[in-house]
Structure formats: structure tokens, C-alpha cells
Design an enzyme around this catalytic site. Structure first.
Site, mmCIF file in Angstrom:
data_model
loop_
_atom_site.group_PDB
_atom_site.id
_atom_site.type_symbol
_atom_site.label_atom_id
_atom_site.label_comp_id
_atom_site.label_asym_id
_atom_site.label_seq_id
_atom_site.Cartn_x
_atom_site.Cartn_y
_atom_site.Cartn_z
ATOM 1 N N HIS A 555 0.815 -1.219 0.000
ATOM 2 C CA HIS A 555 0.000 0.000 0.000
ATOM 3 C C HIS A 555 0.847 1.266 0.000
ATOM 4 O O HIS A 555 0.336 2.377 -0.203
ATOM 5 C CB HIS A 555 -0.911 0.000 1.233
ATOM 6 C CG HIS A 555 -2.162 0.797 1.064
ATOM 7 N ND1 HIS A 555 -2.323 1.738 0.069
ATOM 8 C CD2 HIS A 555 -3.334 0.805 1.760
ATOM 9 C CE1 HIS A 555 -3.516 2.290 0.165
ATOM 10 N NE2 HIS A 555 -4.155 1.735 1.188
ATOM 11 N N ASP A 559 -2.498 1.892 -4.277
ATOM 12 C CA ASP A 559 -3.719 2.168 -3.525
ATOM 13 C C ASP A 559 -4.772 1.108 -3.851
ATOM 14 O O ASP A 559 -4.672 0.385 -4.845
ATOM 15 C CB ASP A 559 -4.275 3.550 -3.876
ATOM 16 C CG ASP A 559 -3.390 4.669 -3.350
ATOM 17 O OD1 ASP A 559 -2.715 4.442 -2.317
ATOM 18 O OD2 ASP A 559 -3.363 5.744 -3.970
#
Length: 585
Positions: A555, A559
């Protein structure tokens, strides 16, 4: 001149290797470039050829021992060198014959016992130290996990003597010479530094000298006297060296045995106990026994291919695979029956975690803690892909020479989507805080192998069609399972795909490998009733081939929206099923 055989560099980042098998024995003739031994590293298993022709005069590293790149493995010399070593043992018998005429001295031998420790060396092999060898770069110490021999037992040269565990490997340390284990200096669960003395091995025939009068019983006492250190007597008894091998038991009575021949019969009675295990065959390591138990392999039916007929793990694996093949050929009627679930011997036990298992666990935790990992999943209708495969698989196999599995379709869809979503095919350079977006799709394919999960890499996968991907996947998987994979073939991946459904899992939250930001997991394909929009019937329920596709990602760069867009692209490509051109349809 003597030529040293050293461990060559076997690939980038490979710093050490484990000798798994010697193809030649000491004293044998070898030709230049003839395979001399097999070596295993954390990436590949390979053969090391002889650098020159000659006689293998000395083996420096025993089987299952690990050494660093550049370490000396053996010495090759011309034919004259081998005989020189052979006479050494023969020389011992000669002295033995001289003392024989005067049995009286044998009895006197006990007197010098206080100083036998110094005399022991006279036997040649007596007084040889067993030290902890270097077991890899940065490894400075090791823990003795198990002694395979006890004080007073006879050992053969290169026979496993003890097990040692380090923070990188668990391995066995072989006896440097043949003889009797006189003293153990480092106990089990104790830690010693590299180079530390672990034990002392004395001459093989030391003890027997005490009872030379009785030829049959003489061998039995051998181990005991050596323990007492009556070095002088050993030399004379050297001739009976062969006998001691059969009488290797440590049970042999202690001090009393040398004193009087009478005790000899007692040892004879105890001999049967140790003989039982020997009847099963050559020495078997704990690793092999455990592997045999896990695969329900009867070791008494396995023929060893190791030195001296020793059973190796490869022999057990081969036997297990042969048994599975036989079961596969059994009548289809047996298929419906559930395979019997045998109770594991580990049930109800508490054991010490193997060092290797702990290292793997630490690495997994480190991977999870160094990235912000999470997983997204989508459901994909692969009915068109499965129908295309069914139509084309026979002709494809005849034309391309490999079977057409579903995997190449998933790889093809994945690499096509990578080209449009560069954030998924990238690397975070933490040293200079930059991001590298790769312009090539090097896809690692997770393969379930005997050693564990390995990921060979399909280089330039984005430039290959279904046939090219099928051939490369089959080739790499075959090399992994046959231990023929090279270091270059398991490095350089920019993205990884794992077929977690190959064993029936619907999907998995897989861990992102180092130096990558994402990994794609393919779940099992199952038939399920789903709602579809039919052009004539409208919304209706139909049986379709469905699967889950999961993307685990870092992450820090990717995203959730990026992951969803990538997975949607893969889903659309698979559901469209436009692979006719690749399949020649």
C-alpha cells in the site's frame, strides 16, 4: 602435483553450498570434467566436475556438510598419491603382528594406561580432533542438537557423527577419520564457536588388543579399551579392524573387558541389539527417517544410492513417488473412496522448533513488517477460457509438445494488464527513496517442490503468446522438480503469480515478495450457479466456471483503487476469452 577441487561460484548471491553426494570415492580414478560430486545451494542443485584427471586422494568435505564458495572440497593427484595413503592403514597391521608373538605385553599394556592418552596417537588416526567447521558466511557458532554416536562406539570416516544447528542451516558433521569415539567435549544443546573442538576420535583397533588371544571375542572389546585410552594395545589389534565394524555397538562392556578375555562372551551377547538396526541397511540420517515416516516409505525396501549404499532423501522421495504412481494406476473404482488419514507421529508431542523453520518464519515476518500489505479479490467467470482450452488442448499438445493448462491464460491476462498499470509492476528503492517502473514483465511462477516453494522466472513474459508461456512454464516447473534450475532462472522477477487453487484453495492472502510491490493469486476453478445476462433470455441462472483472483500489494505505492483497476482489467481479459488466434482456432 596435487590439484585442489574447490566450490565454484554458482550464481549471484550464492555464498555457500551443501555437498549432497560424492560420485567418486577416495582412491578412485577420475577424468578431467567428469562429474565428481553433487552440490546443493538455496537456489540450485548441480554437479561439480573434476578440474583434472588423476586419483581422488582426499575428500575434505563430507556429504551433507555445508561450506563457503571457494572452500576446498577434495584433492586430486596422479596415481602415485593414492597408494601412498593406502599403505598407511596397512602399516598398522604390521606392528600388530610384531606384538602378537608376545601376548604377555598385552597384559602389561594396562600399566602404561596413565600415559595412553599421549600414546594413542601412535595408531595414526588416534587423537584426531573433531572441530566445528565453517558452515556459511557470517556463521560464527553452532549448537549441537544431537550426538549420533556415544563414547566408546566405533565410527567410520565420513560417517555422520553429530547434528549441528546454526541460524542458517541444520546439518550433520561427519567423522574426519575412522576409529573409536574417545571423548565428547560439547554436549547436546550446547553452543560452540566455529573451529571449537567437539570430540576426540582414537584408533579403531585400540581396544581389541587387550583380548587378542581369542580371535572371535577380540573384536568385541575393541571399543572399550579405546575408551580407557590403552593406546599401545590398539596398534597390535589393528588387523581385526574389519571385525569391529560389525561390532560397532557401544554396549560393549567397559574396563573389565580388556582385563580378561572372559567378558568377551558378554559383549557377544549384546551385539545382536545393535545389529538389528544395521539389518535395515546403511546408516540412515534423522532427516531421511522423518521423510520416510511422512511418506509412509518402508526403509527396508529402499535401495540407497549414497556412498556405501547409504539411503539418501532422494531415494525416499523416489520411492514415495513410485508408490503414488502405482496408486494412480489403481482401478477408478477406488477413486470415490476418501484417502485414509493416518495419525501423524507428531500428534501430542512438544518438540523444539527446527532452526530452518524458525529462519523461514523470521523472514516471512520481516517481509510483512517491511511493507504495508493487503489483499483485494475479484470473482471471474472463466467459462469461455475453459471451453476454448477443451477445444484446443489435443491439437495444441500435438503441435507444441506440451499440455495446455489454464495457467498460461491467467499469465497472459496478467501481463497484458501490467502494461496498462505500471504501478503494479514496479519496485520501491528505499535507499534513495525512488520508484522504478519496469519496462519489462518478468513473471515469477510459484512452483510447489520437494524443497519447498520456489519461484522460477519467465523472462519477457509480456512478449510471449499462449504457446510460449505454456512451454516456458512447463520447462521451468520441470527444472525445479528435478533440481536442474539455475540461479539466473529464479532471479529477476518484477511480478509474481501463485496458483493457490492448484491444491483446491478458493483464494489466499499471499505475501508480496521482496523487491516487488504486488503478487497475483489464482484460486481454484469450480462450477457454480450464477446470474448471467443472456441476450435472449435476459437475466437467468446458469452453471458457470468461476474462480477468485486475488492481488496482494504494498500500500506504500499501490492504492486500493489501483489494485481494483488492475484486477478489473485482468477480469475483463479473461471473461472476453479472446485467445483463438493464440490457440490456432
Amino acid at each position: 602435483m596435487a590439484v585442489s577441487v574447490t566450490l565454484p561460484a554458482l550464481g549471484e548471491s550464492v555464498t555457500e553450498g551443501t555437498v549432497t553426494r560424492w560420485l567418486k570415492a577416495e582412491g578412485e580414478r577420475v577424468e578431467a570434467d567428469e562429474p565428481l560430486l553433487e552440490v546443493s545451494t538455496d537456489k540450485v542443485d548441480t554437479e561439480i566436475p573434476a578440474p583434472s584427471a588423476g586419483v581422488l586422494t582426499s575428500i575434505k568435505v563430507a556429504e551433507d556438510e555445508t561450506v563457503e564458495v571457494g572452500a576446498e572440497l577434495a584433492v586430486i593427484d596422479d596415481g602415485g598419491a593414492a597408494p601412498a595413503e593406502a599403505p598407511a592403514p596397512a602399516a598398522e597391521p604390521a606392528p600388530a603382528a610384531q606384538p602378537e608373538p608376545a601376548p604377555a605385553p598385552a597384559a602389561e599394556a594396562p600399566a602404561p594406561e596413565p600415559a595412553p592418552a599421549a600414546a594413542a596417537p601412535a595408531g595414526g588416526a588416534e587423537g584426531t580432533d573433531v572441530v566445528l567447521p565453517a558452515l556459511g558466511e557470517s556463521v560464527t557458532e553452532g549448537t549441537v542438537t544431537r550426538w549420533l554416536k556415544e563414547v566408546g562406539e566405533s565410527v567410520e570416516a565420513d560417517e555422520p557423527l553429530l547434528e549441528v544447528s546454526t541460524d542458517k542451516v541444520d546439518t550433520e558433521i561427519p567423522a574426519p577419520v575412522a576409529g573409536t569415539l574417545l571423548e565428547i567435549l560439547v554436549g547436546e544443546d550446547e553452543t560452540a564457536e566455529v573451529g571449537a573442538k567437539l570430540a576426540v576420535i582414537g584408533a579403531a583397533g585400540a581396544a581389541p588388543a587387550a583380548a587378542p588371544a581369542e580371535a572371535p571375542a577380540a573384536p568385541a572389546p575393541a571399543p572399550e579399551p579405546v575408551q580407557e585410552a590403552p593406546a599401545p594395545a590398539p596398534a597390535p589389534q589393528a588387523p581385526s579392524a574389519p571385525a569391529p565394524q560389525a561390532v560397532t555397538p557401544e554396549p560393549v562392556a567397559p574396563e573389565p573387558t580388556p582385563a580378561a578375555p572372559a567378558p568377551a562372551p558378554a559383549p557377544a551377547a549384546t551385539i545382536p541389539a545393535p545389529a538389528a538396526p544395521e539389518a535395515e541397511g546403511a546408516y540412515v540420517t534423522p532427516l531421511v527417517r522423518k521423510l520416510a515416516a511422512e511418506n509412509n516409505v518402508d526403509l527396508s525396501t529402499v535401495k540407497g544410492t549414497g556412498v556405501g549404499g547409504r539411503i539418501r532423501k532422494q531415494d525416499v522421495i523416489a520411492a514415495a513417488e513410485a508408490a503414488k504412481a502405482a496408486q494412480a494406476q489403481a482401478p477408478a473404482a477406488a477413486a470415490p473412496k476418501a484417502a485414509p488419514q493416518e495419525v501423524s507421529p507428531l500428534r501430542g508431542q512438544t518438540i523444539k522448533m527446527p532452526r530452518m523453520r524458525k529462519v523461514i518464519g523470521d523472514n516471512m515476518m520481516k517481509a510483512l513488517h517491511s511493507q504495508a500489505q493487503l489483499t483485494s479479490v475479484v470473482e471471474v467467470d472463466v467459462t469461455k477460457v475453459m471451453r476454448l482450452r477443451a477445444r484446443a488442448k489435443e491439437a495444441f499438445a500435438q503441435r507444441e509438445g506440451v499440455k495446455l493448462s489454464p495457467m498460461p491464460f491467467f499469465v497472459k491476462a496478467a501481463v497484458q494488464a501490467l502494461k496498462a498499470h505500471p504501478a503494479i509492476n514496479a519496485r520501491i528503492n528505499e535507499d534513495d527513496n525512488t520508484i522504478t517502473y519496469f519496462d519489462v514483465e518478468n513473471v515469477g511462477i510459484a512452483v510447489d517442490a520437494e524443497k519447498g516453494l520456489m519461484t522460477p522466472v519467465i523472462k519477457n513474459a509480456g512478449d510471449l503468446n499462449i504457446a510460449g508461456l505454456s512451454k516456458k512454464t512447463a520447462e521451468l516447473a520441470g527444472k525445479v522438480r528435478s533440481n536442474k534450475i539455475t540461479p539466473d532462472e529464479v532471479s529477476g522477477a518484477t511480478f509474481t503469480i501463485s496458483n493457490t487453487g492448484s491444491r483446491g484453495a478458493l483464494f489466499d492472502t499471499i505475501i508480496v515478495p521482496p523487491n516487488q510491490v504486488a503478487i497475483l493469486g489464482i484460486g481454484a476453478t469450480v462450477k457454480r450457479p450464477v446470474v448471467i445476462d443472456h441476450p435472449e433470455l435476459g437475466e437467468t441462472i446458469a452453471v458457470r466456471d468461476m474462480t477468485y483472483v486475488a492481488l496482494s500489494y504494498d500500500h506504500r505505492l499501490v492504492d486500493g483503487a489501483d489494485a481494483a483497476r488492475y484486477l478489473t482489467a485482468v477480469k475483463e481479459i479473461l471473461e472476453a476469452g479472446e485467445f483463438e488466434v493464440d490457440l490456432g482456432l
